[in-house]
Design a protein around this motif. Structure first.
Motif, PDB file in Angstrom:
ATOM      1  N   LEU A  51       0.834  -1.200   0.000  1.00  0.00           N
ATOM      2  CA  LEU A  51       0.000   0.000   0.000  1.00  0.00           C
ATOM      3  C   LEU A  51       0.866   1.246   0.000  1.00  0.00           C
ATOM      4  O   LEU A  51       0.623   2.183  -0.767  1.00  0.00           O
ATOM      5  N   ARG A  52       1.880   1.270   0.829  1.00  0.00           N
ATOM      6  CA  ARG A  52       2.774   2.432   0.878  1.00  0.00           C
ATOM      7  C   ARG A  52       3.443   2.665  -0.481  1.00  0.00           C
ATOM      8  O   ARG A  52       3.554   3.806  -0.939  1.00  0.00           O
ATOM      9  N   GLU A  53       3.883   1.604  -1.122  1.00  0.00           N
ATOM     10  CA  GLU A  53       4.504   1.730  -2.448  1.00  0.00           C
ATOM     11  C   GLU A  53       3.496   2.266  -3.460  1.00  0.00           C
ATOM     12  O   GLU A  53       3.823   3.120  -4.284  1.00  0.00           O
ATOM     13  N   HIS A  54       2.269   1.757  -3.389  1.00  0.00           N
ATOM     14  CA  HIS A  54       1.206   2.222  -4.285  1.00  0.00           C
ATOM     15  C   HIS A  54       0.968   3.720  -4.081  1.00  0.00           C
ATOM     16  O   HIS A  54       0.883   4.475  -5.059  1.00  0.00           O
ATOM     17  N   LEU A  55       0.871   4.156  -2.833  1.00  0.00           N
ATOM     18  CA  LEU A  55       0.626   5.564  -2.542  1.00  0.00           C
ATOM     19  C   LEU A  55       1.773   6.434  -3.050  1.00  0.00           C
ATOM     20  O   LEU A  55       1.545   7.486  -3.660  1.00  0.00           O
ATOM     21  N   ARG A  56       2.999   6.009  -2.822  1.00  0.00           N
ATOM     22  CA  ARG A  56       4.149   6.792  -3.305  1.00  0.00           C
ATOM     23  C   ARG A  56       4.137   6.906  -4.827  1.00  0.00           C
ATOM     24  O   ARG A  56       4.440   7.970  -5.375  1.00  0.00           O
ATOM     25  N   ARG A  57       3.805   5.804  -5.510  1.00  0.00           N
ATOM     26  CA  ARG A  57       3.727   5.848  -6.984  1.00  0.00           C
ATOM     27  C   ARG A  57       2.651   6.822  -7.436  1.00  0.00           C
ATOM     28  O   ARG A  57       2.858   7.597  -8.373  1.00  0.00           O
ATOM     29  N   ARG A  58       1.494   6.778  -6.787  1.00  0.00           N
ATOM     30  CA  ARG A  58       0.395   7.665  -7.176  1.00  0.00           C
ATOM     31  C   ARG A  58       0.801   9.129  -7.011  1.00  0.00           C
ATOM     32  O   ARG A  58       0.508   9.950  -7.878  1.00  0.00           O
ATOM     33  N   PHE A  59       1.455   9.462  -5.917  1.00  0.00           N
ATOM     34  CA  PHE A  59       1.874  10.848  -5.721  1.00  0.00           C
ATOM     35  C   PHE A  59       2.976  11.234  -6.701  1.00  0.00           C
ATOM     36  O   PHE A  59       3.001  12.354  -7.194  1.00  0.00           O
ATOM     37  N   ALA A  60       3.867  10.327  -7.020  1.00  0.00           N
ATOM     38  CA  ALA A  60       4.927  10.608  -7.987  1.00  0.00           C
ATOM     39  C   ALA A  60       4.335  10.847  -9.364  1.00  0.00           C
ATOM     40  O   ALA A  60       4.791  11.730 -10.103  1.00  0.00           O
ATOM     41  N   GLU A  61       3.306  10.080  -9.733  1.00  0.00           N
ATOM     42  CA  GLU A  61       2.658  10.226 -11.036  1.00  0.00           C
ATOM     43  C   GLU A  61       1.913  11.539 -11.153  1.00  0.00           C
ATOM     44  O   GLU A  61       1.721  12.051 -12.250  1.00  0.00           O
ATOM     45  N   SER A  62       1.483  12.090 -10.034  1.00  0.00           N
ATOM     46  CA  SER A  62       0.679  13.312 -10.063  1.00  0.00           C
ATOM     47  C   SER A  62       1.523  14.565 -10.183  1.00  0.00           C
ATOM     48  O   SER A  62       0.982  15.665 -10.308  1.00  0.00           O
ATOM     49  N   HIS A  63       2.831  14.429 -10.163  1.00  0.00           N
ATOM     50  CA  HIS A  63       3.715  15.618 -10.277  1.00  0.00           C
ATOM     51  C   HIS A  63       4.183  15.806 -11.669  1.00  0.00           C
ATOM     52  O   HIS A  63       4.351  15.091 -12.493  1.00  0.00           O
TER      53      HIS A  63
END
Length: 63
Positions: A51-63
């Motif tokens: 879950l933590r990895e998923h969240l980090r990827r989502r935030f990275a994709e949004s930048h």
């Protein structure tokens, strides 16, 4: 020890903790966690780490 995410409340708590650690939007982190959990997660990736990895990827994709 593998820490399986047991329920939506736990997923949201993990998301809030990650948001505080990373300085990102708590509301967005919770929304991403909701989608991850509601989608049934991946059977082989339903851990807190996943879950933590998923969240980090989502935030990275949004930048």
């Amino acid at each position: 020890m593998i820490n399986e995410v047991q329920d939506l409340g736990q997923a949201r708590r993990i998301a809030r903790q990650l948001a505080a650690e990373e300085g990102v939007s708590e509301a967005r982190a919770e929304a991403y966690a909701d989608v991850w959990y509601e989608a049934g997660k991946d059977d082989d990736a339903s851990t807190e780490t996943a879950l933590r990895e998923h969240l980090r990827r989502r935030f990275a994709e949004s930048h």
